[in-house]
Design a protein around this motif. Sequence first.
Motif, PDB file in Angstrom:
ATOM      1  N   GLU A 247      15.782 -23.227 -58.632  1.00 23.23           N
ATOM      2  CA  GLU A 247      16.302 -24.281 -59.511  1.00 23.23           C
ATOM      3  C   GLU A 247      15.419 -24.445 -60.702  1.00 23.23           C
ATOM      4  OE1 GLU A 247      18.313 -23.981 -55.933  1.00 23.23           O
ATOM      5  OE2 GLU A 247      16.341 -24.657 -56.395  1.00 23.23           O
ATOM      6  N   GLN A 248      14.095 -24.674 -60.477  1.00 27.21           N
ATOM      7  CA  GLN A 248      13.133 -25.323 -61.517  1.00 27.21           C
ATOM      8  C   GLN A 248      13.121 -23.828 -62.339  1.00 27.21           C
ATOM      9  OE1 GLN A 248      10.055 -26.562 -58.728  1.00 27.21           O
ATOM     10  NE2 GLN A 248       9.874 -28.389 -59.985  1.00 27.21           N
TER      11      GLN A 248
ATOM     12  N   ARG B  75      15.283 -21.726 -62.973  1.00 31.16           N
ATOM     13  CA  ARG B  75      16.549 -21.541 -63.762  1.00 31.16           C
ATOM     14  C   ARG B  75      16.641 -22.546 -64.917  1.00 31.16           C
ATOM     15  NH1 ARG B  75      21.096 -23.651 -60.303  1.00 31.16           N
ATOM     16  NH2 ARG B  75      20.025 -25.674 -61.178  1.00 31.16           N
ATOM     17  N   ASP B  76      16.338 -23.910 -64.686  1.00 29.35           N
ATOM     18  CA  ASP B  76      16.486 -24.882 -65.611  1.00 29.35           C
ATOM     19  C   ASP B  76      15.619 -24.724 -66.670  1.00 29.35           C
ATOM     20  OD1 ASP B  76      18.244 -25.682 -63.823  1.00 29.35           O
ATOM     21  OD2 ASP B  76      17.172 -27.468 -63.021  1.00 29.35           O
TER      22      ASP B  76
ATOM     23  N   GLN C 226      16.662 -21.844 -68.923  1.00 31.45           N
ATOM     24  CA  GLN C 226      17.991 -22.284 -69.533  1.00 31.45           C
ATOM     25  C   GLN C 226      17.551 -23.043 -70.968  1.00 31.45           C
ATOM     26  OE1 GLN C 226      21.115 -23.471 -67.151  1.00 31.45           O
ATOM     27  NE2 GLN C 226      22.048 -24.652 -68.974  1.00 31.45           N
TER      28      GLN C 226
END
Length: 314
Positions: A200-201, A203-204, A207
């Motif tokens: 998730e880190q 990805r964020d 992004q």
Amino acid sequence: MAMRQLVLDLFGVAPAAHPSEEKTPPALAEQTQAATQSIANEPAVLLNDALAPAHFAHPRANRAIHFAHARVHYEFRRGQRRTIGFTVGAEGLSVRAPRWTPVHEVEAALREKERWIVAKLGEARERHQRIESNRIEWKPGATLPFLGQSVTLVLDPRQRHGRGGAVLVESDADAPDAPDAPDAPRLALHVGLPHTATPEQWRDTTQAWLMRQARRVFTARLDHFAPQLGVRWQRMSLSSAGTRWGSASADGSIRLNWRLIHFRESVIDYVVVHELAHLREMNHSPRFWQHVESVLPDYAERRGQLRDEAVPRW
């Protein structure tokens, strides 16, 4: 005998040789004769019946139609319109019809466009499969497209303080320490995360970097094309719409999907010009497309690239 020969041809088994022409060893001949007799005793199956029809289902389907080679469950709605309209999107087939149109007329119109509908549904399914196959696994070494080029994610804790946590590095093919492999990554996004970073880190952080690049690139392209169309845009915002690449309002506001940053600049330019042209014509009339063509004579090809190319699955 004709049907028997068809079945044999389909299964790739030769008919038993005539005794005067037999050249096969006795053991093999007996096996061939037994196989032939077994196949001949099976019920004949036509090739069209052996191929199951394609099946397409819209998630909000409330009606279905059976075509010659496909079953299509579609979303059907009535409204204030004069004609029957079809839309094939990522979810499937949507049909709109006037309130007074009988169902049998709707189905007749669908059958008239059967080949087009089935072809477009097939293309949409293939595109969805390509998107799914491009799903990003968020970890070091993952790749994703940026302005049409492949970018490899690289763990670089040095980037944690500054430049928004990520920086794009382009390798110099002529440098002494450049990778020798022809398929070695030329673009790498050095991401400032700890070794314990979660998917998730990754990805964020990625992004956030992509959205910053999108804002920079989109603003530059809007400034480039607006004078050519004789319009002025007032505000640009990024969207995350699932099915729309852009929109324009009469007050000069432009919304562009940040995922366009995955595409080549030529494709981005098509969407930018499309939305700017709406500041001249808030419709898709022939005059609207004339405005688009005046700036991008090959807009149809670019539109096709936008439709056919698949962005990665996040």
